[in-house]
Design an enzyme around this catalytic site. Structure first.
Site, PDB file in Angstrom:
ATOM      1  N   ASP A  61       0.821  -1.205   0.000  1.00 61.95           N
ATOM      2  CA  ASP A  61       0.000   0.000   0.000  1.00 61.95           C
ATOM      3  C   ASP A  61       0.856   1.258   0.000  1.00 61.95           C
ATOM      4  O   ASP A  61       2.080   1.199   0.192  1.00 61.95           O
ATOM      5  CB  ASP A  61      -0.912   0.016   1.235  1.00 61.95           C
ATOM      6  CG  ASP A  61      -1.894  -1.139   1.257  1.00 61.95           C
ATOM      7  OD1 ASP A  61      -2.248  -1.642   0.178  1.00 61.95           O
ATOM      8  OD2 ASP A  61      -2.315  -1.535   2.371  1.00 61.95           O
TER       9      ASP A  61
ATOM     10  N   TYR B  69       5.996 -10.021   7.046  1.00 64.29           N
ATOM     11  CA  TYR B  69       5.948  -8.582   7.281  1.00 64.29           C
ATOM     12  C   TYR B  69       6.366  -8.296   8.721  1.00 64.29           C
ATOM     13  O   TYR B  69       6.106  -9.095   9.633  1.00 64.29           O
ATOM     14  CB  TYR B  69       4.531  -8.036   7.082  1.00 64.29           C
ATOM     15  CG  TYR B  69       4.134  -7.764   5.653  1.00 64.29           C
ATOM     16  CD1 TYR B  69       4.346  -6.510   5.079  1.00 64.29           C
ATOM     17  CD2 TYR B  69       3.539  -8.744   4.878  1.00 64.29           C
ATOM     18  CE1 TYR B  69       3.961  -6.250   3.766  1.00 64.29           C
ATOM     19  CE2 TYR B  69       3.150  -8.488   3.563  1.00 64.29           C
ATOM     20  CZ  TYR B  69       3.367  -7.238   3.020  1.00 64.29           C
ATOM     21  OH  TYR B  69       2.989  -6.987   1.713  1.00 64.29           O
TER      22      TYR B  69
END
Length: 306
Positions: A62, A131
């Site tokens: 994003d 992540y």
């Protein structure tokens, strides 16, 4: 007809000045910058239908999200790849890597360009993505140099409660309370690892005292609170929303029972929106052995159900 070669590209980027990975008109994106450079070094027109030079990525990040190790693939004609070599006496993939490294802005780093094994698909062949979300809370030393990839939270966070919440995400679940599906997709994901840990305060060099130093220079991440999560794939805003939920629990604004209820009833609403992006980094993408790449890609394309 010109032979098409599939290349694997390993790269990293500072996402702070990008509107995410995916190419968008009139916006600066990671894909857009790399594809623009590809067309220049391969001397291919941007609208050439026979040589689109489009990247397929392991996971779209994003706006504002970083990647230490992202993976994508590129299908390129043999002639176009040959044009990247020019006067360099190196193979085409190495020539392309060198030219991209020189042409791309400094917030994108090309780690490697290699010929992909048969059956390789950067997105569908991937086994898992890792992540990490980095937080500096009141127990951390806030380092202004790291503001681009660490979120400052002015609160005392209850790490035990946050880990209780994180443990509820393990396994196959519908993360509809914490994510939005892609068109035609689902929010069902298989989380393999999820935990919060504080980075131990440690010296930059372990034997600094033996080197005669009276002050032990600390490692940059000493004292940070980090959320590590590994899954087969992630839905849109999933990690940042899970982090936001955990931090609400850690601040005492929400309970672990509230978090459990959101996991049990996958309904998106205002209290589970994504937290700020700068603390999030894609750290790693894992793939199976070469002889299992095609089978993995075929299996993952199937729409998941619980």
């Amino acid at each position: 007809m010109c032979r098409v070669i599939r290349l694997r590209i390993d790269l990293g980027y500072d996402g702070g000045a990008f509107f995410g990975w995916a190419r968008q008109p009139d916006m600066r994106t990671v894909q857009g910058e790399i594809e623009r450079a590809l067309h220049m070094v391969a001397r291919v027109g941007d609208a050439d239908p026979d040589e689109p030079l489009r990247l397929t990525v392991a996971g779209r990040t994003d706006t504002g999200v970083h990647a230490l190790h992202q993976v994508c693939h590129l299908d390129i004609g043999e002639e176009a790849l040959g044009r990247c070599v020019g006067h360099m006496n190196v193979p085409g993939p190495e020539a392309l890597k060198r030219r991209l490294q020189r042409m791309l802005p400094r917030d994108i780093a090309i780690h490697d360009v290699t010929i992909a094994p048969d059956g390789f698909d950067a997105r569908f062949s991937a086994l898992e993505r890792t992540y990490v979300y980095r937080v500096a809370d009141r127990a951390s030393l806030v380092d202004p140099r790291m503001r681009g990839f660490v979120l400052h939270v002015d609160a005392d966070l209850d790490v035990d409660a946050m880990n209780e919440a994180a443990a509820l995400t393990l396994g196959l679940h519908d993360f509809g309370s914490f994510a939005t599906p892609n068109p035609g997709g689902t929010t069902i994901r298989d989380v393999k690892t999820a935990y919060w840990r504080r980075v131990l305060a440690s010296p930059l060099i372990g034997d600094a005292m033996a080197m005669g130093e009276s002050y032990r220079t600390p490692a940059a991440e000493s004292g940070l609170l980090c959320f590590t999560i590994v899954a087969d794939a992630f839905a849109h805003n999933m990690v940042r929303s899970l982090v936001g939920g955990c931090i609400q629990v850690g601040m005492g604004k929400r309970t672990v029972d509230w978090f459990a209820g959101k996991m049990a009833t996958p309904l998106r609403e205002g209290s589970t929106g994504p937290i700020a992006p700068q603390g999030l980094t894609l750290e790693h993408v894992a793939y199976p052995p070469d002889d299992m790449l095609a089978a993995r890609a075929q299996a993952i394309r199937a729409k998941r159900t619980l």
